[in-house]
Design an enzyme around this catalytic site. Structure first.
Site, PDB file in Angstrom:
ATOM      1  N   GLY A 228       0.807  -1.227   0.000  1.00 24.35           N
ATOM      2  CA  GLY A 228       0.000   0.000   0.000  1.00 24.35           C
ATOM      3  C   GLY A 228       0.835   1.271   0.000  1.00 24.35           C
ATOM      4  O   GLY A 228       1.871   1.378  -0.664  1.00 24.35           O
ATOM      5  N   ASN A 298       4.034   5.440   9.042  1.00 22.18           N
ATOM      6  CA  ASN A 298       2.939   5.168   8.111  1.00 22.18           C
ATOM      7  C   ASN A 298       2.005   4.065   8.589  1.00 22.18           C
ATOM      8  O   ASN A 298       0.816   4.085   8.276  1.00 22.18           O
ATOM      9  CB  ASN A 298       3.529   4.798   6.741  1.00 22.18           C
ATOM     10  N   ALA A 299       2.540   3.066   9.338  1.00 20.17           N
ATOM     11  CA  ALA A 299       1.718   1.912   9.730  1.00 20.17           C
ATOM     12  C   ALA A 299       0.435   2.402  10.397  1.00 20.17           C
ATOM     13  O   ALA A 299       0.460   3.303  11.239  1.00 20.17           O
ATOM     14  CB  ALA A 299       2.492   1.015  10.695  1.00 20.17           C
ATOM     15  N   LYS A 305     -16.485   0.962  13.698  1.00 21.43           N
ATOM     16  CA  LYS A 305     -17.771   0.655  14.354  1.00 21.43           C
ATOM     17  C   LYS A 305     -18.362   1.981  14.810  1.00 21.43           C
ATOM     18  O   LYS A 305     -17.618   2.884  15.208  1.00 21.43           O
ATOM     19  CB  LYS A 305     -17.567  -0.188  15.623  1.00 21.43           C
ATOM     20  N   ASN A 357     -15.351  11.111  10.544  1.00 22.97           N
ATOM     21  CA  ASN A 357     -15.980  10.153   9.628  1.00 22.97           C
ATOM     22  C   ASN A 357     -16.863   9.202  10.414  1.00 22.97           C
ATOM     23  O   ASN A 357     -16.463   8.720  11.480  1.00 22.97           O
ATOM     24  CB  ASN A 357     -14.893   9.374   8.869  1.00 22.97           C
ATOM     25  N   TYR A 363     -10.562   5.716  14.940  1.00 27.16           N
ATOM     26  CA  TYR A 363      -9.561   6.053  13.909  1.00 27.16           C
ATOM     27  C   TYR A 363      -9.339   7.575  13.860  1.00 27.16           C
ATOM     28  O   TYR A 363      -8.195   8.059  13.809  1.00 27.16           O
ATOM     29  CB  TYR A 363     -10.062   5.520  12.564  1.00 27.16           C
ATOM     30  N   LYS A 367      -5.940   9.727  14.391  1.00 27.90           N
ATOM     31  CA  LYS A 367      -5.371  10.547  13.318  1.00 27.90           C
ATOM     32  C   LYS A 367      -5.375  12.038  13.674  1.00 27.90           C
ATOM     33  O   LYS A 367      -4.485  12.792  13.243  1.00 27.90           O
ATOM     34  CB  LYS A 367      -6.120  10.292  12.010  1.00 27.90           C
TER      35      LYS A 367
HETATM   36  P1  NAD Z   1      -2.568  -1.006   4.431  1.00 31.33           P
HETATM   37  O1  NAD Z   1      -3.435  -1.777   5.351  1.00 31.33           O
HETATM   38  O2  NAD Z   1      -2.568  -1.413   2.993  1.00 31.33           O
HETATM   39  O3  NAD Z   1      -1.062  -1.022   4.970  1.00 31.33           O
HETATM   40  C1  NAD Z   1      -0.755  -0.768   6.338  1.00 31.33           C
HETATM   41  C2  NAD Z   1       0.502  -1.542   6.671  1.00 31.33           C
HETATM   42  O4  NAD Z   1       0.788  -1.305   8.070  1.00 31.33           O
HETATM   43  C3  NAD Z   1       0.318  -3.065   6.512  1.00 31.33           C
HETATM   44  O5  NAD Z   1       1.354  -3.605   5.757  1.00 31.33           O
HETATM   45  C4  NAD Z   1       0.309  -3.554   7.955  1.00 31.33           C
HETATM   46  O6  NAD Z   1       0.815  -4.880   8.096  1.00 31.33           O
HETATM   47  C5  NAD Z   1       1.172  -2.514   8.652  1.00 31.33           C
HETATM   48  N1  NAD Z   1       0.948  -2.526  10.091  1.00 31.33           N
HETATM   49  C6  NAD Z   1      -0.244  -2.547  10.737  1.00 31.33           C
HETATM   50  N2  NAD Z   1      -0.051  -2.642  12.063  1.00 31.33           N
HETATM   51  C7  NAD Z   1       1.292  -2.672  12.266  1.00 31.33           C
HETATM   52  C8  NAD Z   1       2.094  -2.784  13.421  1.00 31.33           C
HETATM   53  N3  NAD Z   1       1.574  -2.879  14.644  1.00 31.33           N
HETATM   54  N4  NAD Z   1       3.444  -2.798  13.270  1.00 31.33           N
HETATM   55  C9  NAD Z   1       4.014  -2.702  12.035  1.00 31.33           C
HETATM   56  N5  NAD Z   1       3.270  -2.614  10.901  1.00 31.33           N
HETATM   57  C10 NAD Z   1       1.925  -2.595  11.017  1.00 31.33           C
HETATM   58  O7  NAD Z   1      -2.974   0.532   4.579  1.00 31.33           O
HETATM   59  P2  NAD Z   1      -2.741   1.797   3.591  1.00 31.33           P
HETATM   60  O8  NAD Z   1      -4.016   2.077   2.903  1.00 31.33           O
HETATM   61  O9  NAD Z   1      -1.509   1.629   2.803  1.00 31.33           O
HETATM   62  O10 NAD Z   1      -2.537   2.955   4.699  1.00 31.33           O
HETATM   63  C11 NAD Z   1      -1.260   3.417   5.130  1.00 31.33           C
HETATM   64  C12 NAD Z   1      -1.471   4.599   6.071  1.00 31.33           C
HETATM   65  O11 NAD Z   1      -2.215   5.613   5.410  1.00 31.33           O
HETATM   66  C13 NAD Z   1      -2.266   4.251   7.330  1.00 31.33           C
HETATM   67  O12 NAD Z   1      -1.743   4.982   8.427  1.00 31.33           O
HETATM   68  C14 NAD Z   1      -3.668   4.732   6.992  1.00 31.33           C
HETATM   69  O13 NAD Z   1      -4.410   5.018   8.141  1.00 31.33           O
HETATM   70  C15 NAD Z   1      -3.358   5.961   6.188  1.00 31.33           C
HETATM   71  N6  NAD Z   1      -4.433   6.419   5.286  1.00 31.33           N
HETATM   72  C16 NAD Z   1      -4.844   5.672   4.213  1.00 31.33           C
HETATM   73  C17 NAD Z   1      -5.838   6.160   3.377  1.00 31.33           C
HETATM   74  C18 NAD Z   1      -6.314   5.413   2.144  1.00 31.33           C
HETATM   75  O14 NAD Z   1      -7.171   5.917   1.421  1.00 31.33           O
HETATM   76  N7  NAD Z   1      -5.799   4.223   1.851  1.00 31.33           N
HETATM   77  C19 NAD Z   1      -6.440   7.387   3.644  1.00 31.33           C
HETATM   78  C20 NAD Z   1      -6.009   8.124   4.752  1.00 31.33           C
HETATM   79  C21 NAD Z   1      -4.998   7.632   5.550  1.00 31.33           C
END
Ligand code: NAD
Length: 457
Positions: A228, A298-299, A305, A357, A363, A367
């Site tokens: 991601g 980033n994680a 819910k 949201n 969440y 954030k």
């Molecule tokens: P994703 O679920 O595809 O990837 C998240 C990664 O974080 C995964 O590989 C997961 O294994 C890892 N992770 C989770 N818990 C962990 C832990 N305890 N230790 C180490 N690694 C851990 O998510 P994404 O869509 O790529 O999102 C990445 C970031 O961007 C997140 O913080 C998410 O909240 C934020 N975000 C995403 C979006 C979107 O539209 N996709 C929008 C706003 C914010």
């Protein structure tokens, strides 16, 4: 979020945009009045900064200084529009605003130039930050720029964007920090950033920057990098010259190793919620690379819910991963002697943390918490010459958003000024911009990468 998928397979094409961007689809969309999102110009190293001449509007010393910097960057600069000449960008320098009456003339000039703006064009303002000790007319004029740029962003079409650089007290329009922000907004790196402002909090220091390899010699760590957005961040930082440590949970080990191999980085299997996570990252970076310069938090996870149905497990796990882990790791980084050379911290927040949201109190708490943490950490890090910023993505095409039911997803991705979802790489480009040494002085910001979501703040 979803079960692990190979990092390489995280491409989620927007088929609608592809359909309406040519041939029959384009004609059909035009006739039916359907949204016609532009194909955005994305950054590739070595490509021109903008597509066409840059018109610099303004008659201050600051505007002259900005024009000469643009010339030194090899840009084709105009101080007055030539009728019918196509433009790549307009830079509106309003650094000496003292009254809203002064807006009329420069804005008329910008308005006239809009007709000649190329596709994927850029309009960028440079103006002073509103301060509590400003005279009311000065504050009115400065704040007016906010309304102008956010409205203009909603008026532009064909992939063009409008954003602004805000100068903190005493920071000049041609300060290194302001120029770094200006360059980011001009470039295709900011393709999905629209209607936003970056504050140059301090002058910054002038660095000899290789603009194609701005992170050369730097060591970065990216958490949640197995797939991601995290995988995209790791690839982008590596492309920009950094050596990258990718971190993810042991369950994602195979995909993490694949990302590390692809970018010639190193992998660290680690759950970031363990108490010693910060120390483990520091040890790994010190042993394998001798230093640590850039941390990208980033994680993140979602456990949605409505609050009425929220159980402690959902609440606690989201807080633990998305904010508590970052707070604890930052303490370790700030105390470390390996994290002292222009250090950078960039946290991934979310527009949910800004606008809220439904179903995401947990969440959004995490954030929004990230945003609070970033603002309070900025002064702690500036003492070490470092910066800390947040990037707040909106709708990004990932596994997470691919799971949203079709109709809801279609509405969510069209409801922004660019009428499309962003790509993981768009978030990554914003992070790379904050990470670069040229962005010294750009600190405490929350930059939305959301195409200017039409709902929420
Ligand atoms: P994703 O679920 O595809 O990837 C998240 C990664 O974080 C995964 O590989 C997961 O294994 C890892 N992770 C989770 N818990 C962990 C832990 N305890 N230790 C180490 N690694 C851990 O998510 P994404 O869509 O790529 O999102 C990445 C970031 O961007 C997140 O913080 C998410 O909240 C934020 N975000 C995403 C979006 C979107 O539209 N996709 C929008 C706003 C914010």
């Amino acid at each position: 979020m979803a079960a692990q998928k190979p990092a390489q397979q995280n491409d989620h094409p927007d088929k609608y945009t592809e359909f309406v961007s040519r041939g029959l689809g384009r004609d059909l969309a035009k006739r039916l009045g359907l949204p016609q999102p532009a194909v955005l110009r994305r950054y590739t190293p070595g490509a021109p900064l903008v597509q066409g001449p840059i018109l610099v509007v303004g008659h201050t010393e600051g505007s002259d200084a900005v024009a000469s910097v643009l010339l030194s960057w090899g840009q084709d600069v105009r101080r007055h529009a030539t009728p019918k000449e196509k433009l790549g960008a307009v830079v509106l320098v309003l650094d000496e605003l003292a009254h809203p009456d002064q807006l009329s003339a420069p804005l008329r000039e910008v308005g006239a130039a809009l007709r000649d703006l190329n596709r994927n064009g850029r309009i960028i303002s440079i103006s002073g930050q509103v301060r509590s000790d400003d005279a009311p007319e000065v504050a009115a004029a400065r704040n007016a720029v906010d309304g102008i740029m956010r409205s203009l962003a909603k008026e532009l079409r064909a992939g063009s964007t409008a954003n602004g650089v805000v100068l903190a007290n005493g920071v000049l329009a041609n300060a290194p920090s302001a120029l770094s922000a200006l360059r980011f907004f001009l470039s295709a790196r900011s393709a999905f950033v629209d209607g936003q402002f970056l504050t140059a909090a301090a002058e910054g220091t002038a660095v000899q920057q290789d603009w194609d390899k701005p992170l050369q010699g730097r060591v970065a760590v990216v958490t949640g990098a197995a797939r991601g957005i995290g995988a995209a961040i790791a690839r982008t930082l590596a492309r920009d010259g950094a050596r990258v440590v990718v971190v993810d949970v042991p369950a994602a080990g195979d995909h993490l190793a694949a990302v590390a191999n692809e970018i010639h980085g190193t992998a660290l299997q680690l759950d970031i919620t363990v108490t010693e996570a910060g120390a483990r990252i520091l040890d790994h970076a010190a042993q394998r690379h001798g230093r640590l310069d850039i941390v990208v938090h980033n994680a993140g996870i979602t456990r949605d819910k409505l609050l009425a149905n929220m159980d402690p497990g959902r609440w606690d796990s989201v807080i633990a991963v998305n904010i508590a882990a970052q707070l604890r790791m930052n303490q370790a980084f700030l105390a470390s002697s390996h994290f002292t050379d222009n250090p950078r911290i960039i946290s991934v927040s979310s527009t949910s943390g800004i606008a809220g949201n439904r179903g995401q109190t947990n969440y959004a708490a995490s954030k929004a918490g990230v945003i609070g943490m970033v603002r309070a950490t900025a002064p702690l890090l500036s003492g070490k010459g470092g910066t800390v910023n947040a990037v707040a993505p909106g709708f990004i095409e990932t596994d997470m958003t691919a799971k949203i039911p079709f109709a809801t997803r279609e509405v969510a991705r069209r409801l922004n000024s660019l009428q499309q979802g962003g790509k993981p790489g768009d978030v990554a480009e914003a992070i790379a911009f904050f990470a670069s040494e040229a962005s010294d002085g750009v600190t405490g910001n929350v930059l939305r990468v959301c195409g200017q979501n039409l709902v929420g703040q």
